[in-house]
Scaffold this motif. Structure first.
Motif, mmCIF file in Angstrom:
data_model
loop_
_atom_site.group_PDB
_atom_site.id
_atom_site.type_symbol
_atom_site.label_atom_id
_atom_site.label_comp_id
_atom_site.label_asym_id
_atom_site.label_seq_id
_atom_site.Cartn_x
_atom_site.Cartn_y
_atom_site.Cartn_z
ATOM 1 N N CYS A 167 64.305 -7.699 6.416
ATOM 2 C CA CYS A 167 64.494 -6.489 7.239
ATOM 3 C C CYS A 167 65.420 -6.772 8.422
ATOM 4 N N LEU A 168 65.234 -7.937 9.038
ATOM 5 C CA LEU A 168 66.117 -8.289 10.147
ATOM 6 C C LEU A 168 67.561 -8.419 9.675
ATOM 7 N N LEU A 169 67.723 -9.061 8.522
ATOM 8 C CA LEU A 169 69.072 -9.211 7.988
ATOM 9 C C LEU A 169 69.685 -7.851 7.660
ATOM 10 N N PHE A 170 68.876 -6.969 7.050
ATOM 11 C CA PHE A 170 69.362 -5.632 6.729
ATOM 12 C C PHE A 170 69.724 -4.864 7.998
ATOM 13 N N SER A 171 68.866 -5.003 9.035
ATOM 14 C CA SER A 171 69.156 -4.323 10.302
ATOM 15 C C SER A 171 70.427 -4.871 10.938
ATOM 16 N N ALA A 172 70.585 -6.199 10.847
ATOM 17 C CA ALA A 172 71.798 -6.800 11.408
ATOM 18 C C ALA A 172 73.049 -6.296 10.697
ATOM 19 N N VAL A 173 72.954 -6.177 9.378
ATOM 20 C CA VAL A 173 74.099 -5.670 8.614
ATOM 21 C C VAL A 173 74.408 -4.227 9.010
ATOM 22 N N LYS A 174 73.351 -3.409 9.137
ATOM 23 C CA LYS A 174 73.563 -2.016 9.529
ATOM 24 C C LYS A 174 74.126 -1.912 10.947
ATOM 25 N N LEU A 175 73.625 -2.759 11.859
ATOM 26 C CA LEU A 175 74.171 -2.741 13.218
ATOM 27 C C LEU A 175 75.634 -3.158 13.221
ATOM 28 N N LEU A 176 75.954 -4.131 12.385
ATOM 29 C CA LEU A 176 77.349 -4.549 12.286
ATOM 30 C C LEU A 176 78.214 -3.417 11.738
ATOM 31 N N ASP A 177 77.696 -2.725 10.707
ATOM 32 C CA ASP A 177 78.437 -1.577 10.175
ATOM 33 C C ASP A 177 78.616 -0.493 11.240
ATOM 34 N N LEU A 178 77.535 -0.239 11.992
ATOM 35 C CA LEU A 178 77.625 0.775 13.052
ATOM 36 C C LEU A 178 78.649 0.379 14.109
ATOM 37 N N GLN A 179 78.654 -0.896 14.459
ATOM 38 C CA GLN A 179 79.624 -1.359 15.440
ATOM 39 C C GLN A 179 81.046 -1.199 14.919
ATOM 40 N N GLN A 180 81.252 -1.522 13.646
ATOM 41 C CA GLN A 180 82.578 -1.355 13.067
ATOM 42 C C GLN A 180 82.998 0.112 13.034
ATOM 43 N N VAL A 181 82.048 0.997 12.681
ATOM 44 C CA VAL A 181 82.353 2.433 12.677
ATOM 45 C C VAL A 181 82.713 2.914 14.086
ATOM 46 N N ASN A 182 81.938 2.459 15.081
ATOM 47 C CA ASN A 182 82.245 2.856 16.459
ATOM 48 C C ASN A 182 83.619 2.333 16.892
ATOM 49 N N GLU A 183 83.930 1.108 16.486
ATOM 50 C CA GLU A 183 85.241 0.561 16.839
ATOM 51 C C GLU A 183 86.359 1.361 16.188
ATOM 52 N N ARG A 184 86.157 1.718 14.894
ATOM 53 C CA ARG A 184 87.181 2.535 14.236
ATOM 54 C C ARG A 184 87.311 3.908 14.889
ATOM 55 N N ALA A 185 86.181 4.511 15.278
ATOM 56 C CA ALA A 185 86.232 5.817 15.952
ATOM 57 C C ALA A 185 86.959 5.708 17.283
ATOM 58 N N GLN A 186 86.666 4.629 18.027
ATOM 59 C CA GLN A 186 87.362 4.443 19.302
ATOM 60 C C GLN A 186 88.857 4.255 19.090
ATOM 61 N N THR A 187 89.197 3.498 18.033
ATOM 62 C CA THR A 187 90.619 3.313 17.718
ATOM 63 C C THR A 187 91.282 4.636 17.365
ATOM 64 N N ASN A 188 90.578 5.458 16.568
ATOM 65 C CA ASN A 188 91.134 6.768 16.200
ATOM 66 C C ASN A 188 91.306 7.674 17.414
ATOM 67 N N ARG A 189 90.341 7.605 18.340
ATOM 68 C CA ARG A 189 90.466 8.429 19.550
ATOM 69 C C ARG A 189 91.659 7.984 20.395
ATOM 70 N N LEU A 190 91.840 6.666 20.483
ATOM 71 C CA LEU A 190 92.995 6.173 21.234
ATOM 72 C C LEU A 190 94.301 6.587 20.573
ATOM 73 N N GLN A 191 94.327 6.524 19.222
ATOM 74 C CA GLN A 191 95.526 6.957 18.511
ATOM 75 C C GLN A 191 95.776 8.451 18.721
ATOM 76 N N GLU A 192 94.690 9.225 18.747
ATOM 77 C CA GLU A 192 94.848 10.660 18.985
ATOM 78 C C GLU A 192 95.424 10.924 20.373
ATOM 79 N N VAL A 193 94.924 10.214 21.374
ATOM 80 C CA VAL A 193 95.433 10.398 22.746
ATOM 81 C C VAL A 193 96.902 10.009 22.810
#
Length: 524
Positions: free
Chosen positions: A320-346
């Motif tokens: 469960c910890l490993l699964f949570s870590a993977v999901k947190l990593l995915d969430l972090q990557q999604v947030n980073e991509r969203a931030q990158t897209n917002r910067l590109q939009e600006v």
């Protein structure tokens, strides 16, 4: 991990050892009497969380080999239980050991070695104390059963050999075949005379060889039997001198200290002989064959079940910890991509704004441009040509010489009036034009009302007149983009009214008149 405590059991006493960090430390010794058993019970109470191993080294140990039919499952267990009950009076400390299978006269049989302690009464007070104290007993083992495991860990290669070792209980000779003990014997010695013990080692080895050959356990014409001698380090020279190779025996003398270090045993009590080596091997990798029944091992089995449940829970938690870590990593990557897209939009918005500042100024307003576009479209609509529609009409008339056109009323973009005149044929309305197409001048509708007369022999021949008009309308319908909206005949054919018109005598001076309204979309 719980601590491991080992009991070396002889007919005179029981010695308790603590094994930890590859070191063997003597903790207590109990005499074979009621007082010793009472002290033993107190000792168990002080270490309730330990794992206990019992290593027996007594003379009363029996070995018997027999072949049984090759069966499995419940039948095999019942057969072995019956065989043990037939051979031993008390089977509480008896165990059958499989030595493999062989084929005789086309029938497959299993070789079984039955081994047991013939005098089980000497064990009962100690085993009763272990049961009463709820001790986690891993099992009851014998030096004979551990001999095969010790030989493997020592790296002794021969498939058949004799292991001779000196313990506090006496001099033991164990015959090992393919890693399993086939026979073992314990003899008494005089510990005050090391030279005599060394000589007894060679003599007893020869007697064991003769017994094995007579019992047909060892082939008579076999090569010399290898003998592994575990000698006390300080008396190794005596054993080297006494153990001389012969046509039957080939000796390999090893000192106990060297063998202990090769197995990872760091230290042991000074008075300990070969039993220290066997206790170390037992604590490290206990043999699968042991004498304790389920009732004696009950608390050990419960402990293993609890450890298994804890391990399974820990594994699930880790997953469960490993699964949570993977999901947190995915969430972090999604947030980073969203931030990158917002910067590109600006950045894109800023770049677009900079580009807009470079555009030339518009000479007029947006409303004026819209009005110009509307006027342009209106001009396009009004500048439409009826040429394409006239071509279709002329081709349809050319195929019917009986029709003469009097008048064509053409309109561009006007709605067609659907009023029904005399003799009008009801036709379905034109399909609606989508809003996007209605604004496109290339797709606006042109309409034409065609009026003409029919050159026929009899004006009262309604069928001929109707057929001629139908041929004309069908010819128009076959033109691409052309639809017939309304047809007006020289007479009424509505089923709700009576047939009217010139009926009776043919009057050639009257010419039937008709009209047809057609539509055509521009661009087709």
């Amino acid at each position: 991990m719980p601590s491991k405590r080992l009991f070396y059991f002889t007919s005179q006493k029981v010695t308790a050892y603590l094994r930890g960090n590859n070191e063997l430390r003597k903790e207590a010794s109990f005499g074979a009497n009621e007082g010793g058993v009472a002290e033993f019970s107190k000792y168990l109470a002080r270490s309730p969380e330990s794992l206990f191993y019992v290593l027996a080294d007594v003379v009363e140990e029996d070995f018997f080999q027999e072949n049984i039919p090759h069966v499995r499952g419940r039948d095999r267990r019942a057969l072995l239980s019956r065989k043990l009950a037939q051979r031993y009076r008390d089977t509480s400390l008896a165990v059958p050991i499989s030595l493999g299978s062989e084929t005789h006269a086309g029938r497959r049989e299993e070789r079984i070695l039955y081994t047991s302690f013939t005098n089980t009464q000497q064990f009962q007070p100690w085993l009763g104390a272990l049961r009463a104290g709820g001790a986690r007993v891993v099992g009851v083992f014998s030096v004979a059963l551990i001999a095969g495991s010790a030989g493997k860990r020592l790296g002794f290669k021969p498939s058949r050999y004799l292991m001779v070792s000196l313990q506090l209980a006496g001099l033991r000779q164990s015959y090992v075949e393919n890693g399993r003990t086939r026979f073992s014997r314990l003899s008494r010695v005089d510990f005050s005379d090391p030279r005599a013990i060394a000589q007894d080692c060679a003599a007893e080895s020869l007697r064991i060889h003769q017994y094995l050959a007579n019992a047909r356990i060892l082939p008579r014409e076999a090569d010399p039997l290898d003998v592994l001698v575990l000698a006390p380090t300080e008396y190794k020279a005596l054993y080297d001198a006494a153990c001389v190779n012969s046509a039957r025996l080939r000796f390999h003398v090893r000192d106990l200290d060297t063998m202990g270090r090769s197995l990872g045993l760091k230290s042991a009590p000074t008075e300990t002989l070969a039993e220290g080596l066997f206790l170390h091997v037992l604590a490290g990798s206990p043999s699968r064959e042991q004498f304790a029944d389920d009732s004696l091992r009950r608390f050990y089995d419960l402990w293993r079940a609890r450890v298994g449940l804890i391990a399974a829970g820990a594994a699930v938690f880790a997953s469960c910890l490993l699964f949570s870590a993977v999901k947190l990593l995915d969430l972090q990557q999604v947030n980073e991509r969203a931030q990158t897209n917002r910067l590109q939009e600006v950045r894109a918005s800023e770049e677009y704004a900079r580009l807009q500042t470079r555009f030339p100024n518009t000479p007029t307003s947006t409303e004026t441009l819209k009005a110009v576009v509307r006027n342009y479209r209106e001009l396009l609509r009004q500048s439409a040509s009826p040429g394409a529609m006239f071509v279709d009409i002329s081709e349809a008339v050319t195929a019917l010489p009986q029709i003469e056109i009097d008048r064509i009323n053409w309109q561009n973009g006007a709605e067609t009036k659907t009023g029904a005149g005399r003799g009008a044929s009801k036709a379905p309305p034109a399909p609606p034009v989508p809003a996007a197409q209605a604004q496109d001048p290339e797709l606006q509708v042109q309409t034409a009302e065609i009026s003409g007369k029919l050159i026929v022999q009899q004006a009262s021949d309604f069928r001929a007149v109707t057929a001629l008009v139908n041929q004309f309308t069908e010819s128009l319908r076959r033109r691409p983009g052309t639809e017939v909206i309304r047809t007006q005949l020289p007479f009424d054919i509505d089923a709700e009214k009576s047939l009217s018109g010139d009926i009776g005598a043919a009057r050639t001076e009257e010419v039937p008149q008709f009209s047809v309204v057609v539509s055509k979309r521009r661009g087709t």
